[in-house]
Motif scaffolding. Sequence first.
Motif, PDB file in Angstrom:
ATOM      1  N   MET A   2       0.842  -1.192   0.000  1.00 18.98           N
ATOM      2  CA  MET A   2       0.000   0.000   0.000  1.00 18.98           C
ATOM      3  C   MET A   2       0.879   1.245   0.000  1.00 18.98           C
ATOM      4  O   MET A   2       1.904   1.275   0.680  1.00 18.98           O
ATOM      5  N   PRO A   3       0.484   2.276  -0.739  1.00 18.55           N
ATOM      6  CA  PRO A   3       1.269   3.517  -0.686  1.00 18.55           C
ATOM      7  C   PRO A   3       1.073   4.210   0.661  1.00 18.55           C
ATOM      8  O   PRO A   3       0.098   3.978   1.373  1.00 18.55           O
ATOM      9  N   ALA A   4       2.013   5.054   0.997  1.00 16.79           N
ATOM     10  CA  ALA A   4       1.910   5.812   2.247  1.00 16.79           C
ATOM     11  C   ALA A   4       0.717   6.750   2.182  1.00 16.79           C
ATOM     12  O   ALA A   4       0.208   7.067   1.099  1.00 16.79           O
ATOM     13  N   GLU A   5       0.272   7.191   3.321  1.00 18.65           N
ATOM     14  CA  GLU A   5      -0.883   8.084   3.401  1.00 18.65           C
ATOM     15  C   GLU A   5      -0.637   9.347   2.590  1.00 18.65           C
ATOM     16  O   GLU A   5       0.320  10.073   2.829  1.00 18.65           O
ATOM     17  N   GLY A   6      -1.472   9.613   1.614  1.00 18.79           N
ATOM     18  CA  GLY A   6      -1.363  10.806   0.792  1.00 18.79           C
ATOM     19  C   GLY A   6      -0.371  10.685  -0.354  1.00 18.79           C
ATOM     20  O   GLY A   6      -0.261  11.589  -1.172  1.00 18.79           O
TER      21      GLY A   6
END
Length: 146
Positions: A77-81
């Motif tokens: 998952m990509p980091a938040e934002g």
Amino acid sequence: MPRSRRNTGAKTSRYRYRNRHGRTLRSSVTGPHLPPLRTRIDLFEMTVASTADYLKGVWPEELADVIFEIGAVPLGMPAEGAPVERWKVIGNRIILFRLPIQRLTKLHRDDELHKRMVIESCVFRGVAEYLGKDPWDLAPDRYRHF
């Protein structure tokens, strides 16, 4: 009453061209006179391959051992934002992620030309990251129209 056994070893000519329901063999979906269907995956792969061949022709020594791969989605998952990765450079491999490129890119005009331009730009950006150059420096003569 028991059935009589017939010799099933020799088939007559009428059974050779028909299946058990009496229909003839089926043709392809598009028929014999139409070109085969082109899917989004096929178009994506052809665009990546043609762009990679072009860039290998412009930079033959630098891209001699580069391998272009196509992945569905990036792992994890990509980091938040953070945006979802469109490509990734690992060693001498450039991996292009098809689904983020095709589905998460906002196009101002949704036609085949703009979709192809988005794919080409991702290939250019991946090669530019691999070479440590600006994407516009990869093919400067391509953009001079005067």
